[in-house]
Every structure is written in structure tokens, then in C-alpha cells.
Design a protein around this motif. Sequence first.
Motif, mmCIF file in Angstrom:
data_model
loop_
_atom_site.group_PDB
_atom_site.id
_atom_site.type_symbol
_atom_site.label_atom_id
_atom_site.label_comp_id
_atom_site.label_asym_id
_atom_site.label_seq_id
_atom_site.Cartn_x
_atom_site.Cartn_y
_atom_site.Cartn_z
ATOM 1 N N TYR A 1 11.413 15.288 -0.205
ATOM 2 C CA TYR A 1 12.209 16.016 -1.196
ATOM 3 C C TYR A 1 11.471 16.103 -2.524
ATOM 4 O O TYR A 1 11.539 17.118 -3.229
ATOM 5 C CB TYR A 1 13.570 15.352 -1.384
ATOM 6 N N GLY A 2 10.759 15.031 -2.895
ATOM 7 C CA GLY A 2 9.977 15.071 -4.123
ATOM 8 C C GLY A 2 8.876 16.112 -4.058
ATOM 9 O O GLY A 2 8.663 16.871 -5.009
ATOM 10 N N GLU B 1 13.192 5.385 -9.216
ATOM 11 C CA GLU B 1 11.886 5.997 -9.444
ATOM 12 C C GLU B 1 11.962 6.941 -10.639
ATOM 13 O O GLU B 1 12.533 8.028 -10.563
ATOM 14 C CB GLU B 1 11.443 6.753 -8.192
ATOM 15 N N VAL C 1 16.475 13.868 -4.546
ATOM 16 C CA VAL C 1 15.586 12.724 -4.405
ATOM 17 C C VAL C 1 16.016 11.587 -5.322
ATOM 18 O O VAL C 1 15.875 10.402 -4.973
ATOM 19 C CB VAL C 1 14.111 13.124 -4.649
ATOM 20 N N MET D 1 18.565 9.539 -3.634
ATOM 21 C CA MET D 1 17.996 8.676 -2.597
ATOM 22 C C MET D 1 17.138 7.556 -3.166
ATOM 23 O O MET D 1 17.025 6.492 -2.579
ATOM 24 C CB MET D 1 17.174 9.530 -1.624
ATOM 25 N N ASP D 2 16.521 7.824 -4.306
ATOM 26 C CA ASP D 2 15.576 6.858 -4.894
ATOM 27 C C ASP D 2 15.822 6.779 -6.405
ATOM 28 O O ASP D 2 14.993 7.200 -7.203
ATOM 29 C CB ASP D 2 14.145 7.314 -4.597
ATOM 30 N N ASP E 1 13.177 12.397 3.726
ATOM 31 C CA ASP E 1 12.963 11.162 2.977
ATOM 32 C C ASP E 1 12.642 11.518 1.522
ATOM 33 O O ASP E 1 12.364 12.676 1.205
ATOM 34 C CB ASP E 1 11.827 10.340 3.586
ATOM 35 N N PRO E 2 12.677 10.531 0.611
ATOM 36 C CA PRO E 2 12.425 10.835 -0.804
ATOM 37 C C PRO E 2 11.091 11.517 -1.076
ATOM 38 O O PRO E 2 11.013 12.428 -1.906
ATOM 39 C CB PRO E 2 12.502 9.451 -1.474
ATOM 40 N N SER E 3 10.042 11.103 -0.392
ATOM 41 C CA SER E 3 8.733 11.701 -0.667
ATOM 42 C C SER E 3 8.701 13.173 -0.298
ATOM 43 O O SER E 3 8.067 13.985 -0.992
ATOM 44 C CB SER E 3 7.626 10.941 0.086
ATOM 45 N N TRP F 1 10.780 10.951 -10.800
ATOM 46 C CA TRP F 1 11.628 12.059 -10.352
ATOM 47 C C TRP F 1 12.590 12.472 -11.462
ATOM 48 O O TRP F 1 12.920 13.655 -11.593
ATOM 49 C CB TRP F 1 12.396 11.667 -9.093
#
Length: 230
Positions: free
Chosen positions: A107-108, A137, A130, A133-134, A103-105, A140
Motif C-alpha cells: 500500500y505504501g 511508521e 497504510v 495498518m502501520d 500488506d503495508p509495504s 507514511w
Amino acid sequence: LREGDFRLEVLELITQDEVGKATARLQDLQGEDASPVWDFMLGKLYSGKEDFEGAAREYFKAVNKFPSYRRAWQELGFAQMRVGKFEPAAEAFVEVISLGGGDPSTYGALGIAHFQAGDFASAESAFRLVIMMDPREARWKQALAESLGRQNKYADSINLIDGLIAKDRDNADLWKLQAYAYANIGGAEMAADVGAISADHLNFTQAAGARALAQAGVIGRPHATGPQTG
């Protein structure tokens, strides 16, 4: 009693703010052949007390017993980040992703761990993933810009920061990143202009900004930020 009953017993102690008793009960339940759930729960209690060394130790026990314990790998990564163990943290987040937790968190967090460990190329890769995916945001994208700058990819960093500044002109960190990038590619005039804009627009003085402008050879100019030479 079954595992579920023991878990309810511990959770009841926690809700009653009896953390010491809950900790002791979990320690009683632990063992080489015991469920990794107890190690995980004890790790969460240590994390709650900001004992991240202790938390990491317990999460490590959990994943050793059950290598597919994705939540334990994730918490292990975060605990290791808190104690400055960035390379092992990155390895833990890779395990999370391999177990389906991409999920993005995650990968971040992987990108941040790589960045803090000094592996800027891997950080760039993680931040690019990331962002796909996001994409809304901004943090990032800023992290990606910093990773690019650390690899001397200043033109790419500048292009990215331009877009971020257009949407967030009050972000002092973006102006400083931009000034550093221009300074490092030898754009003295543009670095000075960026420094002047950041100082005038945000009404702040930063030693870091002064160093960036000094690197560009413009520290003595009237519109340079920070202390003047001489």
C-alpha cells in the motif's frame, strides 16, 4: 530434468557468482510455453544488475503467462517505479493487492506511485490505508501530509505535521513542509516563525525554505531564511 532441478542448477551458478552463465541458462529455458518462473528469475537477475527496464520486461512476460503470479506483479511494480513509469507501477501494485498482497509495504508503494504520477487523491487514500495498518511508521504520515498539501488541504496537512514535529524536531523536511503549508494559506507571520525555528533549530539554509517565505510575503524580514532581497 524437472523444473526443480533446473532451478537448483541456476541457483548454483548464481551462488558461484556466474551471473552471466545463469542468465544464459535462464534464456535457454525461456519460451512461450515454458514456466513463468524462468522469466521471473531472469527479471531478478536484471534487477540485481540495476537493469530495471530489462527486469520489467521479464516480469511482464511472467504475469502474461500466469496472471495470478503475485510476486511477479510486485517486482514488476518496483521495477517500473525505478524507471519512472509510475502509472503502470500503480496498476501492478493494485494487482498485487487484488491477489491478496495488501500488506503495508505494498500500500505504501502504491501511494508513492500515485503521488509520483500526480494522482494525489489516490495517493492520499493509499497512505491513509497504510497508516491504519502501520500507525507507528512516521514516513507514511509525512507522505500523507505531502499528499494533502498537493491538494490544497493545508489545514489538514498542518495538523498532521504538528504531531510529527512534536516527535521528530530534527527533521528538516517536516519544518519545510510546515512552512510551505502556512505560506500557502496566507499565514505570513506563522510561516516566518516556522522558517525561523527551522533555521535556528537545525542551523541550515535552504533555497526552498526561502521560496516558501517569499510566497508568504516575508522574505525581507530579519528572521526569514535564505538570501535577502535588495
